[in-house]
Design a protein around this motif. Sequence first.
Motif, PDB file in Angstrom:
ATOM      1  N   ARG A  24       0.901  -1.293  -0.028  1.00  0.00           N
ATOM      2  CA  ARG A  24       0.039   0.019  -0.087  1.00  0.00           C
ATOM      3  C   ARG A  24       0.917   1.359   0.046  1.00  0.00           C
ATOM      4  NH1 ARG A  24      -2.945  -3.001   4.071  1.00  0.00           N
ATOM      5  NH2 ARG A  24      -5.053  -3.824   2.866  1.00  0.00           N
ATOM      6  N   ALA A  25       1.960   1.285   0.585  1.00  0.00           N
ATOM      7  CA  ALA A  25       2.928   2.516   0.781  1.00  0.00           C
ATOM      8  C   ALA A  25       3.320   2.554  -0.606  1.00  0.00           C
ATOM      9  CB  ALA A  25       3.906   2.131   1.779  1.00  0.00           C
ATOM     10  N   GLU A  26       3.658   1.632  -1.296  1.00  0.00           N
ATOM     11  CA  GLU A  26       4.298   1.926  -2.714  1.00  0.00           C
ATOM     12  C   GLU A  26       3.392   2.227  -3.709  1.00  0.00           C
ATOM     13  OE1 GLU A  26       7.329   2.011  -3.411  1.00  0.00           O
ATOM     14  OE2 GLU A  26       7.724   1.405  -1.337  1.00  0.00           O
ATOM     15  N   GLY A  27       1.894   2.213  -3.393  1.00  0.00           N
ATOM     16  CA  GLY A  27       0.809   2.429  -4.219  1.00  0.00           C
ATOM     17  C   GLY A  27      -0.094   1.524  -4.859  1.00  0.00           C
ATOM     18  N   ALA A  28       0.087   0.256  -4.466  1.00  0.00           N
ATOM     19  CA  ALA A  28      -0.646  -0.802  -4.773  1.00  0.00           C
ATOM     20  C   ALA A  28      -1.911  -1.045  -3.916  1.00  0.00           C
ATOM     21  CB  ALA A  28      -0.022  -2.110  -5.003  1.00  0.00           C
TER      22      ALA A  28
END
Length: 229
Positions: A59-63
């Motif tokens: 989630r932190a990477e945008g997924a």
Amino acid sequence: MTLCVIPARGGSKRIPRKNIRPFLGRPMIAWSIAAAQEAGVFDRIVVSTDDPEIADCARAEGAEVPFVRAAELSDDTTPTVPVIADAIAQVSVPPDTPVCCLYATAPFVTAAALKDGLSLLNDEHARSVVSVTSYPFPIQRALSRDDDGRIAMVDPGLMQTRSQDLPERWHDAGQFYWASAGVWASGGGMFDTGAHGLVLPRHRVQDIDTEEDWQRAEFMMQALQAAEG
């Protein structure tokens, strides 16, 4: 609608926490997520995991991590196809949706290769598209080696055949696979009749299953980064 599914279970054994272990300073899974984002062909990038730490990292990477993968699909003997089929069912996409399975441990994957895979799937009406690369030496001249160190040609009949006269052979690059949601859900294999291979250069392919593999991969990436400026 186009979907990317990144399978990333938490229980890797040979390299513990492999999917989020730092690879040249970034969590391993971040390289795959970034390539998928850069490709610009995905409406959704979904990570399938059973592990809260991997979920937070993704989630932190945008997924997206819209569900928790079931335990029965998270052991070290679970094949890839049912994991992707489960993700497709969880997010509920139509059968004709192009779906890419992108491995979390594919730091050499490029946005261009992902886009080329989708184009090949569509243009050739392929059942599936598999990232492949060539063997660096003819496999027809393979040797066996017993426990005492004695070697023998697997096919002695090719002893006098020149390497350049043997046909090239290919292997799964272990980066990504494209198929429609319906094909994934059918439970078939990615190498069934109608599969196409998308060729990747050997310097962008490295299996990462051991500490030696990991170190080699980091050396390769550093060399690539230096060459590309």
